[in-house]
Write a protein that holds these residues in place. Sequence first.
Motif, PDB file in Angstrom:
ATOM      1  N   ILE A  70       0.867  -1.129   0.035  1.00 21.77           N
ATOM      2  CA  ILE A  70       0.062  -0.062   0.012  1.00 21.77           C
ATOM      3  C   ILE A  70       0.897   1.243   0.075  1.00 21.77           C
ATOM      4  O   ILE A  70       0.555   2.153  -0.777  1.00 21.77           O
ATOM      5  N   ARG A  71       1.837   1.319   0.935  1.00 16.35           N
ATOM      6  CA  ARG A  71       2.724   2.490   1.093  1.00 16.35           C
ATOM      7  C   ARG A  71       3.543   2.847  -0.423  1.00 16.35           C
ATOM      8  O   ARG A  71       3.542   3.912  -0.849  1.00 16.35           O
ATOM      9  N   THR A  72       3.853   1.555  -0.974  1.00 13.68           N
ATOM     10  CA  THR A  72       4.565   1.690  -2.454  1.00 13.68           C
ATOM     11  C   THR A  72       3.768   2.424  -3.437  1.00 13.68           C
ATOM     12  O   THR A  72       4.017   3.302  -4.207  1.00 13.68           O
ATOM     13  N   TRP A  73       2.317   1.760  -3.392  1.00 14.10           N
ATOM     14  CA  TRP A  73       1.429   2.366  -4.322  1.00 14.10           C
ATOM     15  C   TRP A  73       1.261   3.749  -4.158  1.00 14.10           C
ATOM     16  O   TRP A  73       1.078   4.658  -4.918  1.00 14.10           O
ATOM     17  N   GLN A  74       0.920   4.197  -2.714  1.00 13.82           N
ATOM     18  CA  GLN A  74       0.379   5.483  -2.627  1.00 13.82           C
ATOM     19  C   GLN A  74       1.755   6.713  -2.589  1.00 13.82           C
ATOM     20  O   GLN A  74       1.408   7.690  -2.990  1.00 13.82           O
ATOM     21  N   ASN A  75       3.010   6.078  -2.688  1.00 16.12           N
ATOM     22  CA  ASN A  75       4.072   6.938  -3.052  1.00 16.12           C
ATOM     23  C   ASN A  75       4.313   6.776  -4.816  1.00 16.12           C
ATOM     24  O   ASN A  75       5.296   7.375  -4.966  1.00 16.12           O
ATOM     25  N   GLY A  76       3.442   6.122  -5.372  1.00 19.39           N
ATOM     26  CA  GLY A  76       3.576   6.473  -6.804  1.00 19.39           C
ATOM     27  C   GLY A  76       4.510   5.340  -7.291  1.00 19.39           C
ATOM     28  O   GLY A  76       4.535   5.541  -8.672  1.00 19.39           O
ATOM     29  N   GLY A  77       4.776   4.292  -6.496  1.00 20.70           N
ATOM     30  CA  GLY A  77       5.830   3.328  -7.018  1.00 20.70           C
ATOM     31  C   GLY A  77       5.170   2.056  -7.787  1.00 20.70           C
ATOM     32  O   GLY A  77       5.717   1.329  -8.357  1.00 20.70           O
ATOM     33  N   GLY A  78       3.744   1.700  -7.576  1.00 27.56           N
ATOM     34  CA  GLY A  78       3.208   0.638  -8.230  1.00 27.56           C
ATOM     35  C   GLY A  78       3.136  -0.595  -7.473  1.00 27.56           C
ATOM     36  O   GLY A  78       3.312  -0.572  -6.312  1.00 27.56           O
ATOM     37  N   VAL A  79       2.938  -1.708  -8.267  1.00 27.38           N
ATOM     38  CA  VAL A  79       3.037  -2.811  -7.591  1.00 27.38           C
ATOM     39  C   VAL A  79       4.446  -3.692  -7.985  1.00 27.38           C
ATOM     40  O   VAL A  79       4.728  -3.634  -9.232  1.00 27.38           O
ATOM     41  N   PRO A  80       5.247  -4.018  -6.914  1.00 26.85           N
ATOM     42  CA  PRO A  80       6.272  -4.962  -7.264  1.00 26.85           C
ATOM     43  C   PRO A  80       6.183  -6.329  -8.206  1.00 26.85           C
ATOM     44  O   PRO A  80       4.993  -6.795  -8.151  1.00 26.85           O
ATOM     45  N   ARG A  81       7.096  -6.488  -8.963  1.00 25.34           N
ATOM     46  CA  ARG A  81       7.011  -7.363  -9.985  1.00 25.34           C
ATOM     47  C   ARG A  81       6.982  -8.839  -9.253  1.00 25.34           C
ATOM     48  O   ARG A  81       6.105  -9.715  -9.917  1.00 25.34           O
ATOM     49  N   ARG A  82       7.426  -9.090  -8.169  1.00 22.65           N
ATOM     50  CA  ARG A  82       7.314 -10.236  -7.283  1.00 22.65           C
ATOM     51  C   ARG A  82       5.851 -10.578  -6.982  1.00 22.65           C
ATOM     52  O   ARG A  82       5.460 -11.611  -7.056  1.00 22.65           O
ATOM     53  N   THR A  83       5.225  -9.621  -6.558  1.00 24.75           N
ATOM     54  CA  THR A  83       3.723  -9.643  -6.295  1.00 24.75           C
ATOM     55  C   THR A  83       2.806 -10.067  -7.620  1.00 24.75           C
ATOM     56  O   THR A  83       2.029 -10.603  -7.377  1.00 24.75           O
ATOM     57  N   LYS A  84       3.136  -9.110  -8.813  1.00 29.17           N
ATOM     58  CA  LYS A  84       2.423  -9.391  -9.827  1.00 29.17           C
ATOM     59  C   LYS A  84       2.888 -10.883 -10.442  1.00 29.17           C
ATOM     60  O   LYS A  84       1.627 -11.632 -10.651  1.00 29.17           O
ATOM     61  N   LEU A  85       4.140 -11.307 -10.003  1.00 30.79           N
ATOM     62  CA  LEU A  85       3.972 -12.923 -10.673  1.00 30.79           C
ATOM     63  C   LEU A  85       3.445 -13.832  -9.645  1.00 30.79           C
ATOM     64  O   LEU A  85       2.771 -14.692 -10.134  1.00 30.79           O
ATOM     65  N   PHE A  86       3.298 -13.590  -8.325  1.00 30.09           N
ATOM     66  CA  PHE A  86       2.521 -14.681  -7.577  1.00 30.09           C
ATOM     67  C   PHE A  86       1.124 -14.355  -7.710  1.00 30.09           C
ATOM     68  O   PHE A  86       0.399 -15.357  -7.888  1.00 30.09           O
ATOM     69  N   ALA A  87       0.684 -13.222  -7.992  1.00 26.86           N
ATOM     70  CA  ALA A  87      -0.856 -12.956  -8.384  1.00 26.86           C
ATOM     71  C   ALA A  87      -1.307 -13.813  -9.818  1.00 26.86           C
ATOM     72  O   ALA A  87      -2.195 -14.465  -9.809  1.00 26.86           O
TER      73      ALA A  87
END
Length: 134
Positions: A70-87
Amino acid sequence: MSPDPVGRARWLRQLLFVGGWFSLVLAVVGMVLPLLPTVPLLLLSAACFARSSERFHAWLLDHRRFGPLIRTWQNGGGVPRRTKLFAVAMLWASILFSAFVLVPLLWVRGLLLGIAFGVTIYLWRLPEPEAGEN
């Protein structure tokens, strides 16, 4: 007679608080069930708590699993690649199992595979944090 702004604000905060918990529960369920989008529901929960409860918003941001995302997203950083791969991996594992083991109708299988394909494209198009942010 003018509307009561204090009463309306209180009612809206209560509605946002309930919405925050509802979306958080759905996000947790979405971690194990296909087609429930965990990340967007987490972000919705954070947005609801930000407007209704400082205490629960802080709790969510400090949570060891949900907070960094959530903090990464709120700071404009998006979603980490590892999270995308898992999803994407969980999505396809559950969709393939459902489509070919549980669903006998061919058109429903095609629909499930089409939805999975669309969700995969959506996830891959989400921005990712810079190299040192996650």
